[in-house]
Design a protein around this motif. Sequence first.
Motif, PDB file in Angstrom:
ATOM      1  N   ILE A  71     -17.165 -15.353  28.474  1.00 38.35           N
ATOM      2  CA  ILE A  71     -16.810 -16.558  29.231  1.00 38.35           C
ATOM      3  C   ILE A  71     -17.357 -17.769  28.493  1.00 38.35           C
ATOM      4  O   ILE A  71     -18.546 -17.838  28.199  1.00 38.35           O
ATOM      5  CB  ILE A  71     -17.377 -16.537  30.664  1.00 38.35           C
ATOM      6  CG1 ILE A  71     -16.825 -15.355  31.457  1.00 38.35           C
ATOM      7  CG2 ILE A  71     -17.041 -17.844  31.384  1.00 38.35           C
ATOM      8  CD1 ILE A  71     -17.433 -15.212  32.843  1.00 38.35           C
ATOM      9  N   THR A  72     -16.486 -18.715  28.182  1.00 41.88           N
ATOM     10  CA  THR A  72     -16.917 -19.986  27.600  1.00 41.88           C
ATOM     11  C   THR A  72     -16.660 -21.097  28.613  1.00 41.88           C
ATOM     12  O   THR A  72     -15.613 -21.127  29.260  1.00 41.88           O
ATOM     13  CB  THR A  72     -16.158 -20.291  26.300  1.00 41.88           C
ATOM     14  OG1 THR A  72     -14.744 -20.274  26.548  1.00 41.88           O
ATOM     15  CG2 THR A  72     -16.474 -19.249  25.240  1.00 41.88           C
ATOM     16  N   SER A  73     -17.644 -21.989  28.747  1.00 42.34           N
ATOM     17  CA  SER A  73     -17.527 -23.055  29.744  1.00 42.34           C
ATOM     18  C   SER A  73     -17.889 -24.423  29.201  1.00 42.34           C
ATOM     19  O   SER A  73     -17.552 -25.427  29.806  1.00 42.34           O
ATOM     20  CB  SER A  73     -18.427 -22.747  30.950  1.00 42.34           C
ATOM     21  OG  SER A  73     -19.782 -22.639  30.551  1.00 42.34           O
ATOM     22  N   GLY A  74     -18.600 -24.484  28.078  1.00 36.96           N
ATOM     23  CA  GLY A  74     -19.012 -25.767  27.535  1.00 36.96           C
ATOM     24  C   GLY A  74     -20.263 -26.320  28.190  1.00 36.96           C
ATOM     25  O   GLY A  74     -21.000 -27.092  27.590  1.00 36.96           O
ATOM     26  N   SER A  75     -20.517 -25.950  29.434  1.00 39.76           N
ATOM     27  CA  SER A  75     -21.703 -26.399  30.158  1.00 39.76           C
ATOM     28  C   SER A  75     -21.928 -25.447  31.313  1.00 39.76           C
ATOM     29  O   SER A  75     -21.018 -24.718  31.728  1.00 39.76           O
ATOM     30  CB  SER A  75     -21.525 -27.831  30.665  1.00 39.76           C
ATOM     31  OG  SER A  75     -22.639 -28.225  31.466  1.00 39.76           O
ATOM     32  N   SER A  76     -23.150 -25.422  31.832  1.00 42.55           N
ATOM     33  CA  SER A  76     -23.438 -24.594  33.002  1.00 42.55           C
ATOM     34  C   SER A  76     -23.780 -25.450  34.215  1.00 42.55           C
ATOM     35  O   SER A  76     -24.077 -24.908  35.273  1.00 42.55           O
ATOM     36  CB  SER A  76     -24.598 -23.641  32.703  1.00 42.55           C
ATOM     37  OG  SER A  76     -25.775 -24.365  32.381  1.00 42.55           O
ATOM     38  N   THR A  77     -23.747 -26.785  34.058  1.00 44.82           N
ATOM     39  CA  THR A  77     -24.069 -27.693  35.158  1.00 44.82           C
ATOM     40  C   THR A  77     -22.999 -28.763  35.272  1.00 44.82           C
ATOM     41  O   THR A  77     -22.577 -29.334  34.266  1.00 44.82           O
ATOM     42  CB  THR A  77     -25.437 -28.363  34.942  1.00 44.82           C
ATOM     43  OG1 THR A  77     -26.434 -27.353  34.781  1.00 44.82           O
ATOM     44  CG2 THR A  77     -25.805 -29.239  36.125  1.00 44.82           C
ATOM     45  N   ILE A  78     -22.543 -29.007  36.494  1.00 41.98           N
ATOM     46  CA  ILE A  78     -21.547 -30.039  36.745  1.00 41.98           C
ATOM     47  C   ILE A  78     -22.062 -30.963  37.840  1.00 41.98           C
ATOM     48  O   ILE A  78     -22.966 -30.613  38.601  1.00 41.98           O
ATOM     49  CB  ILE A  78     -20.188 -29.445  37.167  1.00 41.98           C
ATOM     50  CG1 ILE A  78     -20.341 -28.580  38.436  1.00 41.98           C
ATOM     51  CG2 ILE A  78     -19.578 -28.647  36.029  1.00 41.98           C
ATOM     52  CD1 ILE A  78     -19.021 -28.030  38.962  1.00 41.98           C
ATOM     53  N   CYS A  79     -21.468 -32.151  37.906  1.00 42.58           N
ATOM     54  CA  CYS A  79     -21.810 -33.092  38.964  1.00 42.58           C
ATOM     55  C   CYS A  79     -21.055 -32.738  40.238  1.00 42.58           C
ATOM     56  O   CYS A  79     -19.951 -32.180  40.199  1.00 42.58           O
ATOM     57  CB  CYS A  79     -21.458 -34.518  38.535  1.00 42.58           C
ATOM     58  SG  CYS A  79     -22.405 -35.123  37.112  1.00 42.58           S
ATOM     59  N   SER A  83     -15.354 -30.476  38.466  1.00 41.54           N
ATOM     60  CA  SER A  83     -15.018 -29.074  38.243  1.00 41.54           C
ATOM     61  C   SER A  83     -15.122 -28.770  36.759  1.00 41.54           C
ATOM     62  O   SER A  83     -15.124 -29.675  35.918  1.00 41.54           O
ATOM     63  CB  SER A  83     -13.613 -28.754  38.762  1.00 41.54           C
ATOM     64  OG  SER A  83     -12.635 -29.562  38.132  1.00 41.54           O
ATOM     65  N   LEU A  84     -15.208 -27.498  36.450  1.00 39.53           N
ATOM     66  CA  LEU A  84     -15.443 -27.039  35.080  1.00 39.53           C
ATOM     67  C   LEU A  84     -14.508 -25.879  34.789  1.00 39.53           C
ATOM     68  O   LEU A  84     -14.344 -24.980  35.614  1.00 39.53           O
ATOM     69  CB  LEU A  84     -16.903 -26.596  34.933  1.00 39.53           C
ATOM     70  CG  LEU A  84     -17.348 -26.060  33.573  1.00 39.53           C
ATOM     71  CD1 LEU A  84     -17.364 -27.196  32.548  1.00 39.53           C
ATOM     72  CD2 LEU A  84     -18.734 -25.443  33.689  1.00 39.53           C
ATOM     73  N   ALA A  85     -13.885 -25.900  33.611  1.00 43.80           N
ATOM     74  CA  ALA A  85     -12.989 -24.820  33.210  1.00 43.80           C
ATOM     75  C   ALA A  85     -13.801 -23.657  32.657  1.00 43.80           C
ATOM     76  O   ALA A  85     -14.630 -23.832  31.763  1.00 43.80           O
ATOM     77  CB  ALA A  85     -11.989 -25.311  32.170  1.00 43.80           C
ATOM     78  N   PHE A 127     -20.610 -12.577  33.051  1.00 43.35           N
ATOM     79  CA  PHE A 127     -21.071 -13.420  34.156  1.00 43.35           C
ATOM     80  C   PHE A 127     -21.502 -14.781  33.632  1.00 43.35           C
ATOM     81  O   PHE A 127     -21.932 -14.914  32.489  1.00 43.35           O
ATOM     82  CB  PHE A 127     -22.263 -12.764  34.869  1.00 43.35           C
ATOM     83  CG  PHE A 127     -21.988 -11.417  35.463  1.00 43.35           C
ATOM     84  CD1 PHE A 127     -21.688 -11.285  36.803  1.00 43.35           C
ATOM     85  CD2 PHE A 127     -22.025 -10.276  34.673  1.00 43.35           C
ATOM     86  CE1 PHE A 127     -21.431 -10.041  37.353  1.00 43.35           C
ATOM     87  CE2 PHE A 127     -21.774  -9.025  35.208  1.00 43.35           C
ATOM     88  CZ  PHE A 127     -21.475  -8.908  36.554  1.00 43.35           C
ATOM     89  N   VAL A 128     -21.398 -15.796  34.499  1.00 48.43           N
ATOM     90  CA  VAL A 128     -21.921 -17.119  34.179  1.00 48.43           C
ATOM     91  C   VAL A 128     -22.385 -17.767  35.479  1.00 48.43           C
ATOM     92  O   VAL A 128     -21.752 -17.595  36.531  1.00 48.43           O
ATOM     93  CB  VAL A 128     -20.858 -17.998  33.478  1.00 48.43           C
ATOM     94  CG1 VAL A 128     -19.672 -18.290  34.395  1.00 48.43           C
ATOM     95  CG2 VAL A 128     -21.477 -19.305  32.994  1.00 48.43           C
ATOM     96  N   ASN A 129     -23.527 -18.462  35.430  1.00 50.85           N
ATOM     97  CA  ASN A 129     -24.050 -19.177  36.595  1.00 50.85           C
ATOM     98  C   ASN A 129     -23.751 -20.661  36.446  1.00 50.85           C
ATOM     99  O   ASN A 129     -24.071 -21.264  35.419  1.00 50.85           O
ATOM    100  CB  ASN A 129     -25.555 -18.963  36.733  1.00 50.85           C
ATOM    101  CG  ASN A 129     -25.902 -17.552  37.173  1.00 50.85           C
ATOM    102  OD1 ASN A 129     -25.317 -17.033  38.117  1.00 50.85           O
ATOM    103  ND2 ASN A 129     -26.852 -16.934  36.498  1.00 50.85           N
ATOM    104  N   ILE A 130     -23.149 -21.254  37.478  1.00 53.62           N
ATOM    105  CA  ILE A 130     -22.805 -22.671  37.493  1.00 53.62           C
ATOM    106  C   ILE A 130     -23.730 -23.389  38.481  1.00 53.62           C
ATOM    107  O   ILE A 130     -23.866 -22.973  39.639  1.00 53.62           O
ATOM    108  CB  ILE A 130     -21.338 -22.894  37.883  1.00 53.62           C
ATOM    109  CG1 ILE A 130     -20.417 -22.181  36.898  1.00 53.62           C
ATOM    110  CG2 ILE A 130     -21.022 -24.383  37.945  1.00 53.62           C
ATOM    111  CD1 ILE A 130     -20.547 -22.648  35.467  1.00 53.62           C
TER     112      ILE A 130
END
Length: 212
Positions: A71-79, A83-85, A127-130
């Motif tokens: 899984i690639t997301s570019g970041s694990s934290t969003i405002c 939303s995050l792809a 898995f990825v934690n956001i």
Amino acid sequence: SSSGTTTFCSGDSVILIGGGGTSYLWQPTATSTSSISATIAGTYTLTATNSCGNDTATITISTVNPPAVNITSGSSTICLGDSLALNATGGGTYVWSTGETTNSIMASNEGSYWVSTSNMCGSDSAFVNINVDSVMAFFTNDVYSGTSPLIVNFTNSSSSNASGFFWSFGDGTTSSGTSPTNTFQNPGTYIVTLSVTNGLGCTDSYSITIIV
């Protein structure tokens, strides 16, 4: 001909059986037996020979690797509110914890997201934690109305993670101070807005009305 399917999992093999001649030569293995065990993907060529000449035939072997999903997301934290792809690679078909079956989903809520994939050679999961971050803008002021020139003192009560402040007093003046004072020189109705940011770049704003 082959003793089984010519598409198989990496590490497996298939027997290739030659016929139609009295002697044989396989390429690219340079094997002279009538049959060989093929483990590597590619095109195999058999040359069969007898007293009247020779003939060739080819067969193509394909191998399939077990899935290794990522899984690639570019970041694990969003405002908050963004939303995050999340993009999954390394598999054929995908099933997400959200129930979606595309290779890419949009995540807007905090939590753990997982994706699983499978093919004829096995399955794999990732898995990825956001995390969701936010900042809150808020202030109080000592007066809301009065006669000009009206001096208003503003007290910043924004959240503790707010690190950038921009005040717009509605009369053409601005400030980057924490808790500024503004003098409204002319009668009118003014919208005072405080915009704040935090270290991640999340923003929020709060407004009140001053009547002079």
